[in-house]
Design a protein around this motif. Structure first.
Motif, PDB file in Angstrom:
ATOM      1  N   PRO A   1     -41.076 -69.323 139.849  1.00 47.04           N
ATOM      2  CA  PRO A   1     -42.093 -69.511 140.894  1.00 47.04           C
ATOM      3  C   PRO A   1     -41.501 -69.837 142.268  1.00 47.04           C
ATOM      4  N   VAL A   2     -40.407 -70.582 142.313  1.00 48.68           N
ATOM      5  CA  VAL A   2     -39.767 -70.891 143.593  1.00 48.68           C
ATOM      6  C   VAL A   2     -39.243 -69.607 144.230  1.00 48.68           C
ATOM      7  N   LEU A   3     -38.607 -68.762 143.442  1.00 45.92           N
ATOM      8  CA  LEU A   3     -38.121 -67.474 143.951  1.00 45.92           C
ATOM      9  C   LEU A   3     -39.284 -66.616 144.445  1.00 45.92           C
ATOM     10  N   SER A   4     -40.389 -66.677 143.730  1.00 43.57           N
ATOM     11  CA  SER A   4     -41.566 -65.906 144.114  1.00 43.57           C
ATOM     12  C   SER A   4     -42.154 -66.402 145.430  1.00 43.57           C
ATOM     13  N   ILE A   5     -42.242 -67.727 145.609  1.00 44.24           N
ATOM     14  CA  ILE A   5     -42.770 -68.296 146.846  1.00 44.24           C
ATOM     15  C   ILE A   5     -41.902 -67.899 148.041  1.00 44.24           C
ATOM     16  N   LEU A   6     -40.587 -67.821 147.823  1.00 46.08           N
ATOM     17  CA  LEU A   6     -39.666 -67.432 148.895  1.00 46.08           C
ATOM     18  C   LEU A   6     -39.701 -65.932 149.172  1.00 46.08           C
ATOM     19  N   ASN A   7     -40.412 -65.178 148.333  1.00 42.09           N
ATOM     20  CA  ASN A   7     -40.431 -63.718 148.442  1.00 42.09           C
ATOM     21  C   ASN A   7     -39.029 -63.150 148.258  1.00 42.09           C
ATOM     22  N   ALA A   8     -38.240 -63.819 147.430  1.00 38.81           N
ATOM     23  CA  ALA A   8     -36.849 -63.416 147.209  1.00 38.81           C
ATOM     24  C   ALA A   8     -36.790 -62.066 146.505  1.00 38.81           C
ATOM     25  N   PRO A   9     -35.832 -61.238 146.898  1.00 41.39           N
ATOM     26  CA  PRO A   9     -35.703 -59.904 146.293  1.00 41.39           C
ATOM     27  C   PRO A   9     -35.023 -59.972 144.922  1.00 41.39           C
TER      28      PRO A   9
ATOM     29  N   LEU B   1     -29.050 -65.209 149.308  1.00 44.14           N
ATOM     30  CA  LEU B   1     -30.278 -64.413 149.314  1.00 44.14           C
ATOM     31  C   LEU B   1     -30.670 -64.093 150.749  1.00 44.14           C
ATOM     32  N   ALA B   2     -30.989 -62.847 151.000  1.00 44.40           N
ATOM     33  CA  ALA B   2     -31.551 -62.438 152.284  1.00 44.40           C
ATOM     34  C   ALA B   2     -33.063 -62.525 152.130  1.00 44.40           C
ATOM     35  N   LEU B   3     -33.666 -63.518 152.752  1.00 42.81           N
ATOM     36  CA  LEU B   3     -35.095 -63.734 152.579  1.00 42.81           C
ATOM     37  C   LEU B   3     -35.897 -62.924 153.584  1.00 42.81           C
ATOM     38  N   PRO B   4     -36.955 -62.252 153.120  1.00 44.73           N
ATOM     39  CA  PRO B   4     -37.802 -61.469 154.016  1.00 44.73           C
ATOM     40  C   PRO B   4     -38.408 -62.355 155.107  1.00 44.73           C
ATOM     41  N   GLY B   5     -38.430 -61.848 156.319  1.00 46.16           N
ATOM     42  CA  GLY B   5     -39.003 -62.572 157.437  1.00 46.16           C
ATOM     43  C   GLY B   5     -38.031 -63.498 158.143  1.00 46.16           C
ATOM     44  N   CYS B   6     -36.838 -63.633 157.614  1.00 46.33           N
ATOM     45  CA  CYS B   6     -35.819 -64.488 158.246  1.00 46.33           C
ATOM     46  C   CYS B   6     -34.789 -63.606 158.936  1.00 46.33           C
ATOM     47  N   VAL B   7     -34.339 -64.036 160.095  1.00 43.29           N
ATOM     48  CA  VAL B   7     -33.362 -63.281 160.875  1.00 43.29           C
ATOM     49  C   VAL B   7     -31.986 -63.890 160.654  1.00 43.29           C
TER      50      VAL B   7
END
Length: 70
Positions: free
Chosen positions: A15-23, A58-64
């Motif tokens: 669930p933590v990975l899911s909340i982060l939108n992790a690939p 992890l390259a998180l979506p929405g982060c630069v």
């Protein structure tokens, strides 16, 4: 330096990975790790977050990305 250590199971890590939108598409294998590191640049005082999943950043979506940090 401040450190905190929490432990859990695969069903709490997913669930933590899911909340982060992790690939991450596969179920976390046994002995997985999820590490959050917070850094501050000395020149700017700006904070950066680095998230490691099983030793890989992890390259998180929405982060630069800037200098290897997000």
């Amino acid at each position: 330096v401040i450190a905190a250590l929490f432990s859990g199971h695969d069903h709490t890590m997913q669930p933590v990975l899911s909340i982060l939108n992790a690939p991450v598409t596969e179920h976390p294998p046994m002995a997985s790790s999820l590490i959050f590191e917070v850094y501050q640049k000395e020149k700017t005082g700006r904070d950066y977050l680095r998230v490691l999943y099983n030793g890989k950043q992890l390259a998180l979506p929405g982060c630069v990305e800037e200098d290897g940090f997000y």
